[in-house]
Design an enzyme around this catalytic site. Structure first.
Site, PDB file in Angstrom:
ATOM      1  N   MET A 182      15.660  45.278  12.458  1.00 59.45           N
ATOM      2  CA  MET A 182      14.263  45.451  12.857  1.00 59.45           C
ATOM      3  C   MET A 182      14.085  45.196  14.344  1.00 59.45           C
ATOM      4  O   MET A 182      12.981  44.949  14.820  1.00 59.45           O
ATOM      5  CB  MET A 182      13.356  44.563  11.996  1.00 59.45           C
ATOM      6  CG  MET A 182      13.403  45.038  10.541  1.00 59.45           C
ATOM      7  SD  MET A 182      12.377  44.116   9.420  1.00 59.45           S
ATOM      8  CE  MET A 182      10.766  44.737   9.915  1.00 59.45           C
ATOM      9  N   LYS A 183      15.192  45.272  15.064  1.00 58.06           N
ATOM     10  CA  LYS A 183      15.117  45.168  16.523  1.00 58.06           C
ATOM     11  C   LYS A 183      14.855  46.549  17.102  1.00 58.06           C
ATOM     12  O   LYS A 183      14.948  47.565  16.408  1.00 58.06           O
ATOM     13  CB  LYS A 183      16.430  44.595  17.054  1.00 58.06           C
ATOM     14  CG  LYS A 183      16.637  43.139  16.634  1.00 58.06           C
ATOM     15  CD  LYS A 183      18.019  42.626  16.941  1.00 58.06           C
ATOM     16  CE  LYS A 183      18.188  41.221  16.360  1.00 58.06           C
ATOM     17  NZ  LYS A 183      19.589  40.778  16.369  1.00 58.06           N
ATOM     18  N   HIS A 216      11.631  40.370  13.124  1.00 63.70           N
ATOM     19  CA  HIS A 216      12.467  39.904  14.245  1.00 63.70           C
ATOM     20  C   HIS A 216      13.168  41.110  14.839  1.00 63.70           C
ATOM     21  O   HIS A 216      13.885  41.781  14.135  1.00 63.70           O
ATOM     22  CB  HIS A 216      13.491  38.902  13.711  1.00 63.70           C
ATOM     23  CG  HIS A 216      14.533  38.492  14.712  1.00 63.70           C
ATOM     24  ND1 HIS A 216      14.286  37.538  15.671  1.00 63.70           N
ATOM     25  CD2 HIS A 216      15.820  38.893  14.895  1.00 63.70           C
ATOM     26  CE1 HIS A 216      15.397  37.378  16.390  1.00 63.70           C
ATOM     27  NE2 HIS A 216      16.336  38.181  15.949  1.00 63.70           N
ATOM     28  N   ASN A 264      11.598  37.525  22.410  1.00 66.07           N
ATOM     29  CA  ASN A 264      12.736  36.695  22.033  1.00 66.07           C
ATOM     30  C   ASN A 264      13.561  36.361  23.278  1.00 66.07           C
ATOM     31  O   ASN A 264      13.916  37.264  24.048  1.00 66.07           O
ATOM     32  CB  ASN A 264      13.589  37.525  21.044  1.00 66.07           C
ATOM     33  CG  ASN A 264      14.687  36.729  20.380  1.00 66.07           C
ATOM     34  OD1 ASN A 264      14.483  35.578  20.005  1.00 66.07           O
ATOM     35  ND2 ASN A 264      15.855  37.341  20.235  1.00 66.07           N
ATOM     36  N   GLU A 265      13.806  35.082  23.491  1.00 67.12           N
ATOM     37  CA  GLU A 265      14.746  34.626  24.538  1.00 67.12           C
ATOM     38  C   GLU A 265      14.361  35.071  25.952  1.00 67.12           C
ATOM     39  O   GLU A 265      15.178  35.636  26.691  1.00 67.12           O
ATOM     40  CB  GLU A 265      16.174  35.086  24.200  1.00 67.12           C
ATOM     41  CG  GLU A 265      16.637  34.569  22.852  1.00 67.12           C
ATOM     42  CD  GLU A 265      17.995  35.099  22.417  1.00 67.12           C
ATOM     43  OE1 GLU A 265      18.670  35.776  23.203  1.00 67.12           O
ATOM     44  OE2 GLU A 265      18.379  34.828  21.263  1.00 67.12           O
ATOM     45  N   GLU A 375      16.943  30.537  12.969  1.00 62.77           N
ATOM     46  CA  GLU A 375      18.280  31.169  12.882  1.00 62.77           C
ATOM     47  C   GLU A 375      19.339  30.100  12.648  1.00 62.77           C
ATOM     48  O   GLU A 375      20.393  30.094  13.291  1.00 62.77           O
ATOM     49  CB  GLU A 375      18.589  31.946  14.177  1.00 62.77           C
ATOM     50  CG  GLU A 375      17.550  32.993  14.511  1.00 62.77           C
ATOM     51  CD  GLU A 375      17.849  33.773  15.788  1.00 62.77           C
ATOM     52  OE1 GLU A 375      18.997  33.738  16.275  1.00 62.77           O
ATOM     53  OE2 GLU A 375      16.922  34.423  16.308  1.00 62.77           O
ATOM     54  N   TRP A 422      20.918  31.669   9.106  1.00 59.31           N
ATOM     55  CA  TRP A 422      21.257  32.951   9.728  1.00 59.31           C
ATOM     56  C   TRP A 422      22.443  33.631   9.015  1.00 59.31           C
ATOM     57  O   TRP A 422      23.510  33.836   9.600  1.00 59.31           O
ATOM     58  CB  TRP A 422      21.522  32.746  11.221  1.00 59.31           C
ATOM     59  CG  TRP A 422      21.262  33.978  12.040  1.00 59.31           C
ATOM     60  CD1 TRP A 422      22.153  34.631  12.846  1.00 59.31           C
ATOM     61  CD2 TRP A 422      20.033  34.708  12.151  1.00 59.31           C
ATOM     62  NE1 TRP A 422      21.545  35.727  13.428  1.00 59.31           N
ATOM     63  CE2 TRP A 422      20.243  35.795  13.019  1.00 59.31           C
ATOM     64  CE3 TRP A 422      18.757  34.542  11.585  1.00 59.31           C
ATOM     65  CZ2 TRP A 422      19.246  36.718  13.336  1.00 59.31           C
ATOM     66  CZ3 TRP A 422      17.766  35.467  11.891  1.00 59.31           C
ATOM     67  CH2 TRP A 422      18.020  36.537  12.759  1.00 59.31           C
TER      68      TRP A 422
END
Ligand code: 9MR
Length: 466
Positions: A182-183, A216, A264-265, A375, A422
């Protein structure tokens, strides 16, 4: 038409002739021509909590039938007593089953030494509910005074009815996150064009089985599709592409997904804004923009409850990074655009300490945000000093799993959301394959071993819920 009929007649005659030839080359009028047909299994009847009747259609030449019953659609196991059980009629009483469980059966016909191929497979679910088994993670978590979701990262190809992943998932977990499907790079194939199959399968699986779905991740520098990395338009046009992507994905899954990691990140390991393509082309305000677009899309689609998360790693041990993350979070809070923080927790059996984790998480608790341990995995060979999972390391890992579950479970009810592991099996974790880590092939970070057997880590998780 007539020619076809004649040809078919000749073919039929040839088949009969061949079939009626005995091994010694002769033929005898006393040898009957027998073609044993593969049976056709039909639906089960008389289904109760612990039995059903398996049915199949008669094969005229059959003397008997062999029936298999399994809890797996690839018949990797057999219900005791139902591995090639021989029956003479066209039904079999299958007994001694558990309530609320799906079983699979298939039949072969037999005549002398001749046995046919397997029939089609019939699925049947016994009535009643599975007894609540408190050795299952979600069962124990759901029985807490303040329960939370127990999540796992999944891949679409694991979600086949009757597969071992499916069985473990339905027993143990109440939430799923797509590990990668789903990225942006798997979904976005070009401007406004999408590949939804895997993502749809994951979301539908969750929805169909009453399992929470966490999205995610909408924007991540490591998952930018090539067409967008090589985008040659203006920065404003780039921003419009990102907006379109976020809008379309959030809209598609509105009401089907409870939460999204929007960005994310975004922080690098020195505690600065990570210099991603998004920062470079959209400027420092890109994070807020992305959250605003996600919120607007959800609201427009009628989902006013979508939870928006910021997700990052190593914030418990890297304090500059932690500080920077909370600057971003504070900023999003000011604009009322964030509901929770995802702490990835790719930990080791030594680090972070309990206090480091609590300090990090409590900063988000103090802001009234939901906490997602998003995760979780726990390395046991980060220094590459063991070649198999030793008992000592296994027990150390168990304690670390227990510790983080305890920390999570002690959170105030309002801040609880999900604790997600994860992946399922050690050998399918990203950890042993990561080129950034220095122990290729040799780590065992999850709750199940390569054979899907429960590890000490699983006991640790359960004990954390005491
Ligand atoms: O575990 C994921 C791996 O299977 C994927 O190939 C990879 C790239 O999509 O992403 C891994 O998951 C990452 C997660 O999405 C974000 N935090 C770090 C995870 C491990 O790299």
């Amino acid at each position: 038409m007539r020619i076809i009929k004649i040809k078919m007649g000749i073919a039929f005659f040839l088949v009969l002739t061949l079939l009626s030839c005995s091994k010694d080359g002769g033929s005898s009028s006393s040898d009957p021509v027998i073609v044993l047909g593969t049976p056709f299994a039909s639906n089960a009847s008389s289904i109760t909590d612990n039995s059903f009747t398996a049915n199949w259609v008669v094969v005229p030449e059959a003397e008997s039938y062999l029936i298999d019953v399994s809890t797996s659609n690839n018949f990797s196991n057999f219900v005791t007593g139902y591995n090639a059980l021989e029956k003479t009629g066209t039904t079999a009483e299958v007994m001694g089953l558990s309530p609320g469980v799906s079983y699979f059966y298939r039949v072969r016909a037999k005549q002398g030494n001749e046995v046919t191929n397997n029939s089609n497979i019939i699925t049947v679910t016994t009535t009643g509910n599975q007894p609540e088994d408190p050795t299952y993670l979600k069962v124990k978590a759901n029985a807490l005074p303040n329960p939370f979701y127990v999540g796992v990262a999944v891949k679409a190809n694991q979600l086949t009815d009757g597969s071992s992943y499916d069985a473990v998932l339905k027993n143990e977990f109440s939430s799923i996150t797509a590990e990668y499907e789903m990225k942006m790079n798997p979904i976005s194939t070009g401007s406004g064009s999408y590949s939804w199959d895997a993502a749809d399968k994951i979301v539908n699986y969750g929805n169909d089985n009453g399992i929470n779905v966490h999205g995610h991740a909408l924007v991540w520098h490591n998952a930018v599709p090539d067409w967008l990395s090589n985008f040659s338009g203006t920065d404003a046009e780039f921003a419009l592409e990102v907006k379109k992507y976020i809008t379309d994905v959030v809209t598609r899954y509105a009401g089907k997904i409870k939460s999204w990691d929007v960005v994310n990140e975004a922080v690098d390991d020195n505690g600065n804004m990570r210099s991603t393509i998004f920062l470079q082309k959209m400027g420092a305000n890109y994070i807020k923009d992305c959250y605003q677009w996600a919120r607007d899309a959800a609201n427009a689609a009628g989902d006013t409850n979508l939870l928006l998360f910021y997700n990052d790693y190593a914030t418990s041990t890297n304090i500059p990074k932690q500080n920077k993350m909370f600057t971003i979070v504070d900023d999003l809070m000011t604009s009322n655009l964030i509901d929770g923080v995802g702490f990835q927790m790719h930990n080791t059996y030594l680090s972070p300490t309990k206090e480091q984790i609590e300090t990090d998480i409590n900063r988000a608790v103090a802001l009234g945000l939901k906490i997602h341990v998003s995760e979780l995995d726990i390395q046991v060979n980060q220094n590459n000093d063991i070649t198999y999972l030793t008992e000592e390391r296994s027990l150390a890992q168990k304690e670390k799993y227990k510790e983080i579950v305890k920390i999570y479970n002690a959170l105030p009810d309002a801040n609880k959301y999900a604790l997600t592991v994860w992946g399922f099996k050690d050998n399918e974790s990203w950890i042993p394959y990561s080129t950034d880590l220095n122990h290729p092939g040799n780590d065992w970070p999850l709750l199940y071993d390569n054979k899907f057997e429960l590890k000490e880590a699983h006991t640790g998780f359960l004990e954390g819920l005491d």
